[in-house]
Design a protein around this motif. Structure first.
Motif, short mmCIF file in Angstrom:
data_model
loop_
_atom_site.label_atom_id
_atom_site.label_comp_id
_atom_site.label_asym_id
_atom_site.label_seq_id
_atom_site.Cartn_x
_atom_site.Cartn_y
_atom_site.Cartn_z
N ALA A 1 0.72 -1.15 0.03
CA ALA A 1 -0.10 -0.03 -0.02
C ALA A 1 0.99 1.18 0.04
CB ALA A 1 -0.85 0.08 1.18
N GLY A 2 2.01 1.33 0.82
CA GLY A 2 2.85 2.40 0.96
C GLY A 2 3.46 2.69 -0.55
N LEU A 3 3.82 1.27 -1.14
CA LEU A 3 4.82 1.47 -2.39
C LEU A 3 3.90 2.19 -3.43
CD1 LEU A 3 7.39 1.18 -3.81
CD2 LEU A 3 6.66 -1.14 -4.42
N PHE A 4 2.66 1.78 -3.52
CA PHE A 4 1.62 2.06 -4.47
C PHE A 4 1.33 3.73 -4.45
CE2 PHE A 4 -2.45 3.29 -6.03
CZ PHE A 4 -2.53 2.58 -7.20
N ALA A 5 1.12 4.07 -2.98
CA ALA A 5 0.83 5.61 -2.67
C ALA A 5 1.83 6.37 -3.29
CB ALA A 5 0.34 5.65 -1.18
N VAL A 6 3.25 5.86 -2.89
CA VAL A 6 4.30 6.74 -3.11
C VAL A 6 4.59 7.05 -4.56
CG1 VAL A 6 6.82 7.12 -2.98
CG2 VAL A 6 5.55 6.54 -0.88
N THR A 7 4.47 5.85 -5.31
CA THR A 7 4.67 5.92 -6.85
C THR A 7 3.50 6.52 -7.68
OG1 THR A 7 4.06 3.73 -6.72
CG2 THR A 7 6.46 4.01 -6.62
N ASN A 8 2.24 6.51 -6.93
CA ASN A 8 1.21 7.07 -7.84
C ASN A 8 0.51 8.16 -7.22
OD1 ASN A 8 0.82 4.78 -9.91
ND2 ASN A 8 1.14 3.77 -8.06
N ILE A 9 1.15 9.07 -6.42
CA ILE A 9 0.33 10.05 -5.88
C ILE A 9 -0.16 11.13 -7.01
CG2 ILE A 9 2.45 11.30 -5.25
CD1 ILE A 9 -0.50 11.09 -3.05
N ASP A 10 0.81 11.18 -8.14
CA ASP A 10 0.41 12.19 -8.96
C ASP A 10 -0.75 11.61 -10.06
OD1 ASP A 10 2.04 10.17 -10.15
OD2 ASP A 10 3.03 11.61 -11.50
#
Length: 200
Positions: free
Chosen positions: A10-19
Motif C-alpha cells: 500500500a505504501g509503495l503504491f501510494a508513493v509511486t502513484n500520488i500524481d
C-alpha cells in the motif's frame, strides 16, 4: 496473509502513484456529463496499470519486453495526448456557444487515452517495482499485485471525489480544458528530460 507485506504494498503504491490523483481528477472533470465516461476512465486506468504490472512482473522474472533505454520515450505518449487535447480545446473555443456544446458530446477521455497516460506516467514505477517483485517471490508478488489493483479503485474514487467537489468542480469546469493539456504536456516533457531521451 502477512499484514506487513500488505502495508508495504500500500505504501509503495501510494508513493509511486500520488500524481495520478491529479490526472484522474482532470480526466473525470473532462468527462463530466458524458454518459459512460466514468466507466471508460476507470477501465483505462486499470488497463494502463495492468500493463505496468505485467511489464514489472515479466522483468522480475528476467524478461525484458521494455528495454530500460526505451522508458524515457514513453513521455511521447502524454506529450502527444496533451497536444491533441490542446488542439481540441482551441477548436472548441473557436466554435463557441452551441457548437462547443455539440462538439463535446462525444468528448471525454477514451479508455485507451487514459491507459496510455497511466502507462507512460508509470514508466518510472516499473524500475521501482522490479527489484521489489524480484525479491518478494511469487507469493509476495501476488500480494503486491492484488493490493495494487485494489488501490487503483481507491485512486479512481479519490479522483472522482475531488472532481465532484463543488469548488474544485467549478474550477475544473472553467479551467480543466486548459489544465489537462498543460499537465499532460508537462508530464511528457518531464519523463523525456529526466530519462535523457533524445540526449536532453
Amino acid at each position: 496473509m502477512n499484514l506487513g507485506i500488505i502495508g508495504q504494498a500500500a505504501g509503495l503504491f501510494a508513493v509511486t502513484n500520488i500524481d495520478d490523483i491529479l490526472i484522474l481528477s482532470l480526466f473525470f472533470a473532462q468527462g463530466a456529463g458524458h454518459r459512460g465516461s466514468n466507466r471508460r476512465i476507470v477501465l483505462g486506468q486499470y488497463l494502463g496499470f495492468a500493463a505496468i504490472l505485467a511489464v514489472a512482473v515479466a522483468a522480475a522474472f528476467g524478461a525484458t519486453f521494455l528495454p530500460e533505454s526505451a522508458i524515457p520515450y514513453l513521455g511521447l505518449l502524454p506529450l502527444a495526448l496533451g497536444l491533441k487535447a490542446a488542439w481540441q480545446a482551441w477548436k472548441d473555443h473557436g466554435r463557441g456557444g452551441a457548437d462547443e456544446e455539440e462538439g463535446t458530446k462525444e468528448s471525454g477521455p477514451s479508455p485507451l487515452e487514459v491507459a496510455a497516460v497511466t502507462f507512460a506516467n508509470g514508466g518510472d514505477n516499473i524500475g521501482v517495482y522490479v527489484p521489489v517483485f524480484a525479491t518478494a517471490g511469487i507469493g509476495g508478488m501476488t500480494v503486491y499485485a492484488v493490493v495494487f489493483l485494489a488501490l487503483v479503485a481507491v485512486w479512481c474514487f479519490a479522483g472522482r471525489f475531488f472532481a465532484s467537489r463543488p469548488v474544485i468542480a467549478r474550477a475544473l469546469a472553467r479551467w480543466g480544458h486548459i489544465l489537462l493539456p498543460l499537465v499532460l504536456v508537462a508530464i511528457g516533457l518531464l519523463i523525456l528530460v529526466e530519462g535523457g531521451a533524445f540526449g536532453l
